[in-house]
Design a protein around this motif. Structure first.
Motif, PDB file in Angstrom:
ATOM      1  N   ARG A  93       4.442  19.732  -2.934  1.00  0.00           N
ATOM      2  CA  ARG A  93       3.651  19.593  -1.708  1.00  0.00           C
ATOM      3  C   ARG A  93       2.370  18.809  -1.989  1.00  0.00           C
ATOM      4  N   GLY A  94       1.771  19.098  -3.132  1.00  0.00           N
ATOM      5  CA  GLY A  94       0.545  18.386  -3.484  1.00  0.00           C
ATOM      6  C   GLY A  94       0.757  16.894  -3.644  1.00  0.00           C
ATOM      7  N   VAL A  95       1.944  16.499  -4.136  1.00  0.00           N
ATOM      8  CA  VAL A  95       2.227  15.079  -4.320  1.00  0.00           C
ATOM      9  C   VAL A  95       2.227  14.340  -2.981  1.00  0.00           C
ATOM     10  N   PHE A  96       2.743  14.975  -1.927  1.00  0.00           N
ATOM     11  CA  PHE A  96       2.699  14.351  -0.602  1.00  0.00           C
ATOM     12  C   PHE A  96       1.256  13.996  -0.224  1.00  0.00           C
ATOM     13  N   TYR A  97       0.340  14.939  -0.462  1.00  0.00           N
ATOM     14  CA  TYR A  97      -1.055  14.714  -0.095  1.00  0.00           C
ATOM     15  C   TYR A  97      -1.707  13.642  -0.969  1.00  0.00           C
ATOM     16  N   HIS A  98      -1.391  13.655  -2.270  1.00  0.00           N
ATOM     17  CA  HIS A  98      -1.949  12.641  -3.164  1.00  0.00           C
ATOM     18  C   HIS A  98      -1.435  11.247  -2.800  1.00  0.00           C
ATOM     19  N   LEU A  99      -0.141  11.143  -2.508  1.00  0.00           N
ATOM     20  CA  LEU A  99       0.427   9.840  -2.146  1.00  0.00           C
ATOM     21  C   LEU A  99      -0.139   9.357  -0.816  1.00  0.00           C
ATOM     22  N   ARG A 100      -0.326  10.290   0.133  1.00  0.00           N
ATOM     23  CA  ARG A 100      -0.937   9.881   1.400  1.00  0.00           C
ATOM     24  C   ARG A 100      -2.335   9.319   1.164  1.00  0.00           C
ATOM     25  N   ALA A 101      -3.115   9.986   0.322  1.00  0.00           N
ATOM     26  CA  ALA A 101      -4.469   9.504   0.030  1.00  0.00           C
ATOM     27  C   ALA A 101      -4.426   8.112  -0.600  1.00  0.00           C
ATOM     28  N   MET A 102      -3.466   7.874  -1.495  1.00  0.00           N
ATOM     29  CA  MET A 102      -3.331   6.575  -2.135  1.00  0.00           C
ATOM     30  C   MET A 102      -2.993   5.492  -1.108  1.00  0.00           C
ATOM     31  N   ILE A 103      -2.009   5.787  -0.245  1.00  0.00           N
ATOM     32  CA  ILE A 103      -1.585   4.808   0.759  1.00  0.00           C
ATOM     33  C   ILE A 103      -2.718   4.508   1.733  1.00  0.00           C
ATOM     34  N   GLU A 104      -3.386   5.540   2.233  1.00  0.00           N
ATOM     35  CA  GLU A 104      -4.438   5.335   3.220  1.00  0.00           C
ATOM     36  C   GLU A 104      -5.644   4.621   2.614  1.00  0.00           C
ATOM     37  N   ASN A 105      -5.917   4.862   1.339  1.00  0.00           N
ATOM     38  CA  ASN A 105      -7.005   4.141   0.675  1.00  0.00           C
ATOM     39  C   ASN A 105      -6.672   2.659   0.550  1.00  0.00           C
ATOM     40  N   ASP A 106      -5.430   2.347   0.141  1.00  0.00           N
ATOM     41  CA  ASP A 106      -5.018   0.942   0.061  1.00  0.00           C
ATOM     42  C   ASP A 106      -5.046   0.292   1.441  1.00  0.00           C
ATOM     43  N   LEU A 107      -4.614   1.051   2.447  1.00  0.00           N
ATOM     44  CA  LEU A 107      -4.609   0.530   3.811  1.00  0.00           C
ATOM     45  C   LEU A 107      -6.035   0.226   4.273  1.00  0.00           C
ATOM     46  N   LYS A 108      -6.967   1.090   3.930  1.00  0.00           N
ATOM     47  CA  LYS A 108      -8.359   0.869   4.310  1.00  0.00           C
ATOM     48  C   LYS A 108      -8.901  -0.411   3.682  1.00  0.00           C
ATOM     49  N   MET A 109      -8.624  -0.621   2.414  1.00  0.00           N
ATOM     50  CA  MET A 109      -9.124  -1.816   1.734  1.00  0.00           C
ATOM     51  C   MET A 109      -8.474  -3.080   2.275  1.00  0.00           C
ATOM     52  N   ARG A 110      -7.169  -3.009   2.567  1.00  0.00           N
ATOM     53  CA  ARG A 110      -6.466  -4.196   3.044  1.00  0.00           C
ATOM     54  C   ARG A 110      -6.839  -4.549   4.479  1.00  0.00           C
ATOM     55  N   THR A 111      -6.995  -3.558   5.341  1.00  0.00           N
ATOM     56  CA  THR A 111      -7.369  -3.870   6.725  1.00  0.00           C
ATOM     57  C   THR A 111      -8.775  -4.449   6.787  1.00  0.00           C
ATOM     58  N   ALA A 112      -9.620  -4.057   5.848  1.00  0.00           N
ATOM     59  CA  ALA A 112     -10.973  -4.606   5.831  1.00  0.00           C
ATOM     60  C   ALA A 112     -10.961  -6.103   5.572  1.00  0.00           C
ATOM     61  N   THR A 113      -9.937  -6.594   4.886  1.00  0.00           N
ATOM     62  CA  THR A 113      -9.860  -8.015   4.574  1.00  0.00           C
ATOM     63  C   THR A 113      -8.933  -8.776   5.503  1.00  0.00           C
ATOM     64  N   ALA A 114      -8.141  -8.095   6.328  1.00  0.00           N
ATOM     65  CA  ALA A 114      -7.142  -8.774   7.152  1.00  0.00           C
ATOM     66  C   ALA A 114      -7.475  -8.808   8.638  1.00  0.00           C
ATOM     67  N   ILE A 115      -8.273  -7.862   9.120  1.00  0.00           N
ATOM     68  CA  ILE A 115      -8.476  -7.712  10.551  1.00  0.00           C
ATOM     69  C   ILE A 115      -9.895  -8.101  10.949  1.00  0.00           C
ATOM     70  N   ASP A 116     -10.011  -8.909  11.990  1.00  0.00           N
ATOM     71  CA  ASP A 116     -11.309  -9.268  12.534  1.00  0.00           C
ATOM     72  C   ASP A 116     -11.926  -8.038  13.191  1.00  0.00           C
ATOM     73  N   PRO A 117     -13.111  -7.605  12.759  1.00  0.00           N
ATOM     74  CA  PRO A 117     -13.648  -6.341  13.268  1.00  0.00           C
ATOM     75  C   PRO A 117     -14.017  -6.365  14.744  1.00  0.00           C
ATOM     76  N   LEU A 118     -14.320  -7.534  15.293  1.00  0.00           N
ATOM     77  CA  LEU A 118     -14.705  -7.596  16.703  1.00  0.00           C
ATOM     78  C   LEU A 118     -13.503  -7.507  17.630  1.00  0.00           C
ATOM     79  N   THR A 119     -12.476  -8.310  17.344  1.00  0.00           N
ATOM     80  CA  THR A 119     -11.345  -8.417  18.275  1.00  0.00           C
ATOM     81  C   THR A 119     -10.144  -7.585  17.884  1.00  0.00           C
ATOM     82  N   GLN A 120     -10.096  -7.110  16.626  1.00  0.00           N
ATOM     83  CA  GLN A 120      -8.954  -6.374  16.085  1.00  0.00           C
ATOM     84  C   GLN A 120      -7.692  -7.227  15.982  1.00  0.00           C
TER      85      GLN A 120
END
Length: 343
Positions: free
Chosen positions: A158-185
């Motif tokens: 069960r803990g692995v599900f939570y750790h993997l989610r944290a890993m995926i969401e952290n990568d997603l946060k970093m990638r969206t910061a570089t891919a998406i225009d913050p004003l228009t989305q």
């Protein structure tokens, strides 16, 4: 849970009401990006699914992405999975739960009696999934594991599900910061150009690509008249028209910079591309945003477009397509604005 499958397809169908989740939909530009264009996130998804399979021993693990209508499987390990409607997917049911969602034996749960994933091959009985969220908190999909035998998860699994989610969401946060225009989305300029280059490279000989450039008419005067906060609001509304077009067609949309937007139309045809230009122009005009600095009285756009048939000679010429569209835009602006012109 030791069974493994490969090169097979299954359907996952289950009656459920998506609105019952009480969750907002994810930004459609983020979903489109994850479905088609980001190699870094694809690799992250694959690693997560492989780790989950190793830890749980489940026959099938995957990332599922949820847009408004469909569940899309990504990074499947153990079995290839098909596109299914969101309303009849297990993942849509799973993301209603704030924590890890687990079905130890679907045969003992009346909620899943009509589910084809359970009733047909591979006869899934065990299912576990945890919701994945975009940086703004909206759900984009789930990390899941399933098996044709009943099963349980211990505390470590069960803990692995939570750790993997944290890993995926952290990568997603970093990638969206570089891919998406913050004003228009929408996609930003760099990611839009990278996406266009990738689509051209992956296209087959004979495919036709449509390049489109959109410019907000008299936008400097709009900012001077109403101020920059109003200008930002105007651009967001215009961007919503671009995104609506991208949602309904094979279109990639982004902000090129300032008041200029770019689109790539896949599998384009001359008549259909002309219709797209008119849809964009009319959609912005119908926003009815007051513009006293325009002789038309409302905010409008000028649109330029070009068509390119892919061949070996044109495969690396995606910038030429945009340049041709930009020249068509120049003619539209000098022809009176609030119009679309084909190169």
């Amino acid at each position: 849970m030791q069974l493994a499958y490969s090169n097979d397809r299954l359907s996952s169908r289950m009656a459920a009401d998506p609105s019952a989740t009480g969750e907002p939909e994810a930004e459609s530009s983020v979903i489109e990006w994850l479905l088609h264009d980001d190699q870094v996130m694809r690799e992250c998804f694959t690693h997560a699914a492989e780790i989950l399979k190793s830890v749980t021993g489940a026959a099938i693990t995957a990332i599922t992405l949820l847009d408004e209508e469909y569940q899309h499987y990504r990074a499947e390990v153990g079995m290839a999975m098909p596109l299914v409607t969101r309303a009849r997917s297990l993942a849509d049911y799973a993301v209603r739960d704030a924590e890890l969602f687990v079905i130890e034996d679907a045969h003992d749960d009346n909620r899943f009696g009509e589910c084809m994933l359970v009733q047909r091959y591979p006869f899934v009985r065990f299912y576990a999934a945890i919701a994945l969220r975009a940086p703004n908190g909206e759900i984009v999909g789930a990390l899941c594991a399933m098996d044709p035998s009943p099963g349980r998860l211990d505390a470590g699994q069960r803990g692995v599900f939570y750790h993997l989610r944290a890993m995926i969401e952290n990568d997603l946060k970093m990638r969206t910061a570089t891919a998406i225009d913050p004003l228009t989305q929408l996609y930003n300029r760099r990611f839009l150009l990278e996406s266009i280059a990738r689509r051209w490279k992956e296209a087959q000989d004979g495919d036709v690509m449509g390049s489109v450039v959109v410019d907000v008419d008299w936008f400097k005067q709009y900012n001077d008249t109403y101020g920059h906060p109003a200008g930002d609001s105007c651009l967001r509304k215009v961007a919503s028209v671009m995104q609506a077009a991208a949602d309904g067609e094979h279109i990639v949309a982004g902000r090129m910079g300032g008041e200029e937007f770019g689109l790539l139309v896949l599998q384009a045809e001359c008549a259909a591309l002309g219709d797209t230009l008119e849809t964009l122009r009319q959609g912005v005009e119908e926003l009815a945003i007051e513009q006293r600095a325009s002789p038309l009285g409302v905010v409008t756009v000028s649109v330029g477009a070009s068509l390119t048939r892919i061949s070996e000679g044109s495969r690396l010429a995606h910038r030429d397509g945009l340049a041709s569209a930009d020249r068509a835009l120049y003619r539209a602006k000098h022809g009176g604005r609030n119009q679309g012109t084909m190169a």
